[in-house]
Scaffold this active site. Sequence first.
Site, short mmCIF file in Angstrom:
data_model
loop_
_atom_site.label_atom_id
_atom_site.label_comp_id
_atom_site.label_asym_id
_atom_site.label_seq_id
_atom_site.Cartn_x
_atom_site.Cartn_y
_atom_site.Cartn_z
N TRP A 1 0.92 -1.19 0.06
CA TRP A 1 -0.05 -0.04 -0.02
C TRP A 1 0.82 1.17 -0.18
O TRP A 1 0.16 2.27 -0.84
CB TRP A 1 -0.95 0.02 1.30
CG TRP A 1 -1.79 -1.25 1.18
CD1 TRP A 1 -1.67 -2.34 2.22
CD2 TRP A 1 -2.52 -1.76 0.15
NE1 TRP A 1 -2.68 -3.29 1.79
CE2 TRP A 1 -3.02 -3.00 0.61
CE3 TRP A 1 -3.16 -1.14 -0.82
CZ2 TRP A 1 -4.12 -3.97 0.03
CZ3 TRP A 1 -4.13 -2.11 -1.71
CH2 TRP A 1 -4.43 -3.15 -1.27
N ASP B 1 -0.96 7.15 6.35
CA ASP B 1 -2.25 6.25 5.97
C ASP B 1 -2.01 5.27 7.15
O ASP B 1 -1.37 4.65 7.49
CB ASP B 1 -1.77 5.35 4.96
CG ASP B 1 -2.76 4.04 4.64
OD1 ASP B 1 -3.60 3.94 5.37
OD2 ASP B 1 -2.51 3.44 3.49
N LYS C 1 -11.46 -1.71 9.10
CA LYS C 1 -10.76 -2.48 10.05
C LYS C 1 -11.00 -2.07 11.34
O LYS C 1 -11.47 -3.08 12.14
CB LYS C 1 -9.30 -2.03 9.83
CG LYS C 1 -8.58 -1.78 8.36
CD LYS C 1 -8.27 -2.96 7.76
CE LYS C 1 -7.86 -2.64 6.48
NZ LYS C 1 -7.45 -3.99 5.65
#
Length: 356
Positions: free
Chosen positions: A101, A168, A192
């Site tokens: 990511w 992030d 999440k």
Amino acid sequence: MQVHNFNAGPSMLPNEVLYKASKALIDFDGLGMSILEISHRSEAFLQVMAEARQLVRELLQLDEDFEVLFLHGGASTQFMQVPYNLLDTGETAGYLDTGVWANRALKEARLFGNVEVIASSADRNYCYIPKSFTVPKHLKYLHITTNNTIYGTQWHQIPEVEVPLVADMSSDIFSRQLDFNKFALIYAGAQKNMGPAGVTLVVVRKSILGKVSRLIPTMLDYRVHIQHESIYNTPPVFAVYISMLTLRWLKEQGGIAAIEKRNEEKAALLYREIDENPLFKGTADPADRSRMNVCFVMNDPSLEKEFLEFCKKEDIVGIKGHRLVGGFRASIYNAMPIESVEYLVESMRYFARTHG
């Protein structure tokens, strides 16, 4: 049937949240309408959005320069939206490459300006967090990915830098205490620790915006969403509502300080078993192990398929590792009770006794 849900995302939600959300699907707040049917500009939903934003501000203890936004597009859209708003042509941003990511984020940023990879752990398949690096002062910002779901690593010491810090936090937001005011911008997909897929949290300092020369499309301009308090267009109403309920639940649990202690206990319990069980071994460097995503493999790979089948029979779901690394991954986000971690540990012990 009780299922022990270790999925990496979308992941499990607190039972209390699911119960309240199920009632709201039929009749929200006594209105005689479902939460799925009410107007996003009704007073009822405006109150939901306001409470969700205020809970974020309260839980993260943000100062007055921050704005809290609930947006569309997932964290992957933020890979592009961050540099669109912050990085002008000819300027340079720094990125720390610690996983898939993070790598995707830096590739998107190259569409808008220069990118300098300050440090990378790609040389060992992202199994560690870089320790020794220098952050140039000329950078427009430094971007980090605080937790890496695929490889099971996490930044336990946030870099101290003299440039704006962008993070992030999709997979560890609200899971541990940090000085969140040291960041210039934080973004996180909800699926999440915060809610269901479909909404993205952005926390941004107003003082870093409006400094690029390019024209920014309306839907990608943070300033527009700030002006309209996250309701410039129709927001993902249900996802925001469940996020608000989850943030309420987190506050009722004692906030981030209390949930951090639980997360530490869960991670310590599972890592201890991985280290002591002769059938298993961890894949991330011990100093950089994630408290959210516990990644491990078997010393005898021929047993992996059998262990997965065993887990399925025992109602343990979602522990198959990401396709890029294989093995196993147990995601133990905020809503995961320690009893499920204990159940997984006991199952690993039983499997070892019967395959020793």
